[in-house]
Design an enzyme around this catalytic site. Structure first.
Site, PDB file in Angstrom:
ATOM      1  N   GLN A 104       0.849  -1.194   0.000  1.00 44.88           N
ATOM      2  CA  GLN A 104       0.000   0.000   0.000  1.00 44.88           C
ATOM      3  C   GLN A 104       0.884   1.243   0.000  1.00 44.88           C
ATOM      4  O   GLN A 104       1.977   1.250   0.555  1.00 44.88           O
ATOM      5  CB  GLN A 104      -0.921   0.027   1.226  1.00 44.88           C
ATOM      6  CG  GLN A 104      -1.959  -1.052   1.237  1.00 44.88           C
ATOM      7  CD  GLN A 104      -1.448  -2.349   1.868  1.00 44.88           C
ATOM      8  OE1 GLN A 104      -0.264  -2.535   2.081  1.00 44.88           O
ATOM      9  NE2 GLN A 104      -2.356  -3.250   2.144  1.00 44.88           N
ATOM     10  N   GLN A 105       0.388   2.299  -0.586  1.00 46.89           N
ATOM     11  CA  GLN A 105       1.167   3.532  -0.713  1.00 46.89           C
ATOM     12  C   GLN A 105       1.639   4.051   0.643  1.00 46.89           C
ATOM     13  O   GLN A 105       2.748   4.563   0.763  1.00 46.89           O
ATOM     14  CB  GLN A 105       0.352   4.601  -1.440  1.00 46.89           C
ATOM     15  CG  GLN A 105       1.181   5.804  -1.828  1.00 46.89           C
ATOM     16  CD  GLN A 105       0.446   6.704  -2.802  1.00 46.89           C
ATOM     17  OE1 GLN A 105      -0.736   6.516  -3.066  1.00 46.89           O
ATOM     18  NE2 GLN A 105       1.147   7.674  -3.330  1.00 46.89           N
TER      19      GLN A 105
END
Length: 130
Positions: A70-71
């Protein structure tokens, strides 16, 4: 000790390798590892943090670190770079919209000094969906 004794001892030594499974979220990193390990893949959820799988192969022990993509988690990847022997970069080949993000993240990884000398495998996953 003779040369042959030294060679025989080295052949018997266990070699431990550290591999990082990296890529954007939803690329299939955890699914690949679970399939390799013969585990059920029906209830996989996004990796928040990391998973570690250890595989024995011949005289090698492979410690594979599956790290969430995930970012919000990507800045923490650098905490896992020390003593990495190889990176397996997993790309979701069916996600054309994020291929540029994937390229940018991989390019950033390749510029990391602590990963110098680590081997790189790019795994194009989900090609059957394209």
């Amino acid at each position: 000790m003779g040369l042959f004794t030294i060679i025989r001892k080295n052949r018997r030594k266990e070699c431990e390798m550290r591999l990082l499974f990296l890529g954007l979220d939803n690329a299939g990193k955890t699914t690949i590892l679970k399939r390799l390990n013969g585990e059920d893949i029906t209830g996989i959820s996004p990796t928040l943090g990391f998973n570690i799988k250890t595989f024995g192969h011949g005289r090698f022990t492979l410690n594979i670190w599956d790290i969430g993509g995930q970012q919000t988690l990507r800045p923490y990847w650098r905490n896992y770079f020390e003593q990495t022997d190889a990176i397996i970069w997993v790309v979701d080949a069916s996600d054309r919209l994020r291929i540029e993000d994937c390229r940018r993240e991989l390019h950033g990884l390749l510029s990391e000094d602590r990963l110098a000398g680590a081997s790189l495998l790019i795994f194009a996953n989900k090609q059957d969906i394209v």
